[in-house]
Design a protein around this motif. Structure first.
Motif, PDB file in Angstrom:
ATOM      1  N   SER A  40       0.806  -1.219   0.000  1.00 31.04           N
ATOM      2  CA  SER A  40       0.000   0.000   0.000  1.00 31.04           C
ATOM      3  C   SER A  40       0.844   1.275   0.000  1.00 31.04           C
ATOM      4  O   SER A  40       0.421   2.274  -0.571  1.00 31.04           O
ATOM      5  N   ASP A  41       2.010   1.248   0.602  1.00 27.43           N
ATOM      6  CA  ASP A  41       2.822   2.468   0.653  1.00 27.43           C
ATOM      7  C   ASP A  41       3.438   2.807  -0.698  1.00 27.43           C
ATOM      8  O   ASP A  41       3.300   3.912  -1.191  1.00 27.43           O
ATOM      9  N   SER A  42       4.101   1.834  -1.298  1.00 29.60           N
ATOM     10  CA  SER A  42       4.857   2.103  -2.523  1.00 29.60           C
ATOM     11  C   SER A  42       4.113   1.720  -3.794  1.00 29.60           C
ATOM     12  O   SER A  42       4.496   2.123  -4.877  1.00 29.60           O
ATOM     13  N   GLY A  43       3.086   0.925  -3.676  1.00 31.04           N
ATOM     14  CA  GLY A  43       2.423   0.397  -4.862  1.00 31.04           C
ATOM     15  C   GLY A  43       3.194  -0.804  -5.393  1.00 31.04           C
ATOM     16  O   GLY A  43       4.214  -1.212  -4.833  1.00 31.04           O
ATOM     17  N   ILE A  44       2.706  -1.371  -6.473  1.00 32.32           N
ATOM     18  CA  ILE A  44       3.325  -2.571  -7.039  1.00 32.32           C
ATOM     19  C   ILE A  44       3.201  -2.512  -8.557  1.00 32.32           C
ATOM     20  O   ILE A  44       2.214  -1.988  -9.082  1.00 32.32           O
ATOM     21  N   SER A  45       4.183  -3.062  -9.236  1.00 30.58           N
ATOM     22  CA  SER A  45       4.169  -3.047 -10.701  1.00 30.58           C
ATOM     23  C   SER A  45       3.306  -4.177 -11.253  1.00 30.58           C
ATOM     24  O   SER A  45       3.052  -5.177 -10.575  1.00 30.58           O
ATOM     25  N   VAL A  46       2.885  -4.008 -12.495  1.00 29.65           N
ATOM     26  CA  VAL A  46       2.115  -5.051 -13.180  1.00 29.65           C
ATOM     27  C   VAL A  46       2.955  -6.324 -13.275  1.00 29.65           C
ATOM     28  O   VAL A  46       2.456  -7.431 -13.055  1.00 29.65           O
ATOM     29  N   LYS A  47       4.231  -6.155 -13.575  1.00 29.04           N
ATOM     30  CA  LYS A  47       5.126  -7.313 -13.714  1.00 29.04           C
ATOM     31  C   LYS A  47       5.196  -8.109 -12.405  1.00 29.04           C
ATOM     32  O   LYS A  47       5.113  -9.336 -12.408  1.00 29.04           O
ATOM     33  N   GLU A  48       5.295  -7.408 -11.280  1.00 27.18           N
ATOM     34  CA  GLU A  48       5.363  -8.082  -9.988  1.00 27.18           C
ATOM     35  C   GLU A  48       4.021  -8.742  -9.644  1.00 27.18           C
ATOM     36  O   GLU A  48       3.983  -9.851  -9.120  1.00 27.18           O
ATOM     37  N   LEU A  49       2.930  -8.071  -9.954  1.00 28.78           N
ATOM     38  CA  LEU A  49       1.610  -8.680  -9.736  1.00 28.78           C
ATOM     39  C   LEU A  49       1.474  -9.968 -10.544  1.00 28.78           C
ATOM     40  O   LEU A  49       0.970 -10.977 -10.042  1.00 28.78           O
TER      41      LEU A  49
END
Length: 159
Positions: free
Chosen positions: A58-67
């Motif tokens: 939640s703090d930094s967000g996440i990339s599509v690749k990591e998801l």
């Protein structure tokens, strides 16, 4: 009977029991997910899983690749789920301030409430299923499962 025959018979029995355990666990999780889906029909199970994963970043967000890596699906499939969640105002795409070429996926404020409701409903469904066990049986089950997987579930050790 020979020792080898006894070992083969024991191995076969263990294999059959392993299969039965896996089938029961699969059906149990399926029923819990079905219960939650019934109370949250606007979210598919993959969408619900996606927002849970995003909430852990939640703090930094996440990339599509990591998801995609965490969900074991293609980035294209993740993008389709993301588009649906953006339409529902549950997530946003934001440019990463540290790397303007990178996009991070983050939750919206309404998604935080949605996650709390999903967690509550998932727990309540599981609690109803485990209601068939008394407290002592629950303790035994926890002990047995801990022998198989001593680490609590985290993002790193989920399949």
């Amino acid at each position: 009977m020979t020792d080898q025959h006894n070992r083969i018979k024991a191995d076969t029995e263990r294999d059959e029991l392993t299969q039965q355990i896996l089938e029961h666990m699969h059906v149990l999780i399926h029923h819990i997910k079905r219960d939650v889906s019934a109370t949250h029909p606007h979210l598919s199970p993959p969408q619900a899983r996606l927002i849970f994963i995003i909430s852990q970043h939640s703090d930094s967000g996440i990339s599509v690749k990591e998801l995609a890596r965490l969900m074991s699906i293609t980035p294209g499939a993740v993008t389709q789920f993301i588009n649906g969640l953006i339409d529902k105002n549950l997530i946003t795409r934001e440019t990463d301030p540290a790397d303007r070429r990178s996009i991070k996926i983050k939750l919206t404020p309404p998604a935080e409430k949605e996650i709390q409701n999903l967690k509550k409903d998932f727990f309540n469904s599981a609690a109803r299923k485990f209601g068939a066990l008394n407290t002592e049986e629950m303790k035994i089950l926890v002990n047995l499962v801990s022998k198989i997987n001593p680490a609590p579930a985290t993002e790193e050790n989920l399949p």
